[in-house]
Design a protein around this motif. Structure first.
Motif, PDB file in Angstrom:
ATOM      1  N   VAL A  34       1.239  -0.879   0.247  1.00  0.00           N
ATOM      2  CA  VAL A  34      -0.122  -0.206  -0.211  1.00  0.00           C
ATOM      3  C   VAL A  34       1.134   1.443   0.181  1.00  0.00           C
ATOM      4  O   VAL A  34       1.657   1.317   0.687  1.00  0.00           O
ATOM      5  N   LEU A  69      -9.240  -1.230   1.879  1.00  0.00           N
ATOM      6  CA  LEU A  69      -8.304  -0.282   3.037  1.00  0.00           C
ATOM      7  C   LEU A  69      -9.557   0.459   3.453  1.00  0.00           C
ATOM      8  O   LEU A  69     -10.399   0.736   2.863  1.00  0.00           O
ATOM      9  N   THR A 142      -4.005   8.372   7.578  1.00  0.00           N
ATOM     10  CA  THR A 142      -3.473   6.952   6.634  1.00  0.00           C
ATOM     11  C   THR A 142      -4.643   6.025   6.466  1.00  0.00           C
ATOM     12  O   THR A 142      -5.781   5.968   6.229  1.00  0.00           O
ATOM     13  N   GLY A 144      -5.110   1.447   5.407  1.00  0.00           N
ATOM     14  CA  GLY A 144      -4.502   0.216   5.450  1.00  0.00           C
ATOM     15  C   GLY A 144      -5.124  -0.828   5.528  1.00  0.00           C
ATOM     16  O   GLY A 144      -6.566  -0.237   6.026  1.00  0.00           O
ATOM     17  N   SER A 150      -4.783  -9.905   6.059  1.00  0.00           N
ATOM     18  CA  SER A 150      -3.459 -10.112   6.221  1.00  0.00           C
ATOM     19  C   SER A 150      -2.984 -10.179   4.771  1.00  0.00           C
ATOM     20  O   SER A 150      -3.859 -10.799   3.980  1.00  0.00           O
ATOM     21  N   ASN A 156       3.798  -3.747   4.727  1.00  0.00           N
ATOM     22  CA  ASN A 156       3.857  -2.863   3.542  1.00  0.00           C
ATOM     23  C   ASN A 156       2.275  -2.564   3.415  1.00  0.00           C
ATOM     24  O   ASN A 156       1.760  -1.862   2.288  1.00  0.00           O
ATOM     25  N   ASN A 157       1.602  -2.917   4.662  1.00  0.00           N
ATOM     26  CA  ASN A 157       0.250  -2.773   4.304  1.00  0.00           C
ATOM     27  C   ASN A 157      -0.699  -1.782   5.580  1.00  0.00           C
ATOM     28  O   ASN A 157      -1.973  -1.884   4.891  1.00  0.00           O
ATOM     29  N   THR A 158       0.201  -0.620   4.975  1.00  0.00           N
ATOM     30  CA  THR A 158      -0.375   0.499   5.231  1.00  0.00           C
ATOM     31  C   THR A 158       0.593   1.685   5.702  1.00  0.00           C
ATOM     32  O   THR A 158       1.580   1.160   4.763  1.00  0.00           O
ATOM     33  N   ALA A 159      -0.108   2.673   4.590  1.00  0.00           N
ATOM     34  CA  ALA A 159       0.896   3.931   4.850  1.00  0.00           C
ATOM     35  C   ALA A 159       0.402   5.298   5.137  1.00  0.00           C
ATOM     36  O   ALA A 159      -1.042   4.999   5.123  1.00  0.00           O
ATOM     37  N   THR A 160       0.787   6.656   5.796  1.00  0.00           N
ATOM     38  CA  THR A 160       0.250   7.138   5.645  1.00  0.00           C
ATOM     39  C   THR A 160       1.300   8.412   5.094  1.00  0.00           C
ATOM     40  O   THR A 160       2.222   8.616   4.812  1.00  0.00           O
TER      41      THR A 160
END
Length: 209
Positions: A34, A69, A142, A144, A150, A156-160
């Motif tokens: 992500v 997400l 964020t 994710g 899962s 790398n499953n979350t981005a901010t």
């Protein structure tokens, strides 16, 4: 890419409750990464338009047919009434009722059984939304995986993306002298000091004479 739509999740807390009840129930057979960007992201003022681009990439080895997400909570830092979106899949605006208050949360369904993401494929979602005067000086946003989802690489499953108000943006750097400029300044100061000392010495000699 299909046109996305944004709709209100009228069943309020049921959206969040559904996520909680399915915790850890889906394991994707691939590594889905992500990313999230926001433009502009600094020196922001109330009413300024921000473009957020969320993307997911299937790094393999297998296709994935369920990628969802969730955004972090939005109270009044961003004006959801001004939002527009263009996404692969559906972007949903949910309202989460806390009893004495509430917040908004976006849900992006990037892949379904009918629209799986193949290995090596990326999909994107562009969200345009206005910044408000209620946003704190530093406001992280964020996107994710929900807690029921899962994959093979959770790192790398979350981005901010961090939004900085005008008061919190870095100040312009103070100009500095180059090495040549610093040497020239030092020489000028030394010459001025020598001239001053010479003048003082001449004045003393004149008075003693």
């Amino acid at each position: 890419m299909t046109s996305a739509w944004v709709r209100l999740c009228g069943f309020l807390l049921a959206c969040a409750a559904a996520n909680e009840s399915m915790a850890g129930s889906v394991l994707l057979p691939a590594d889905v990464a992500v990313t999230l960007t926001a433009t502009p992201s600094s020196n922001l003022n109330a009413g300024q338009r921000i473009t957020m681009v969320i993307s997911v990439t299937n790094n393999g080895p297998d296709p994935v047919d369920r990628v969802v997400l969730l955004s972090s909570a939005i109270y009044n830092e961003l004006d959801t009434t001004t939002a527009s979106a263009d996404c692969a899949g559906n972007l949903v605006l949910a309202v989460v009722d806390l009893g004495s208050s509430f917040y908004y949360m976006y849900t992006w369904s990037a892949a379904t059984a009918a629209t799986p993401i193949a290995p090596g494929e990326s999909r994107g979602c562009t969200l345009n939304i206005d910044y408000t005067a209620m946003a704190p000086p530093i406001f992280p946003v964020t996107f994710g995986f929900p807690n029921w989802l899962s994959d093979q690489n959770p790192s790398n499953n979350t981005a901010t993306a961090t939004l900085l108000g005008a008061a919190a943006s870095p100040a312009a750097p103070v100009p500095t002298l180059s090495a040549w400029g610093a040497a020239l300044l030092a020489t000028t100061i030394a010459l001025a000091a020598r001239a001053l000392f010479s003048l003082v010495g001449s004045d003393r000699a004149h008075r003693s004479g």
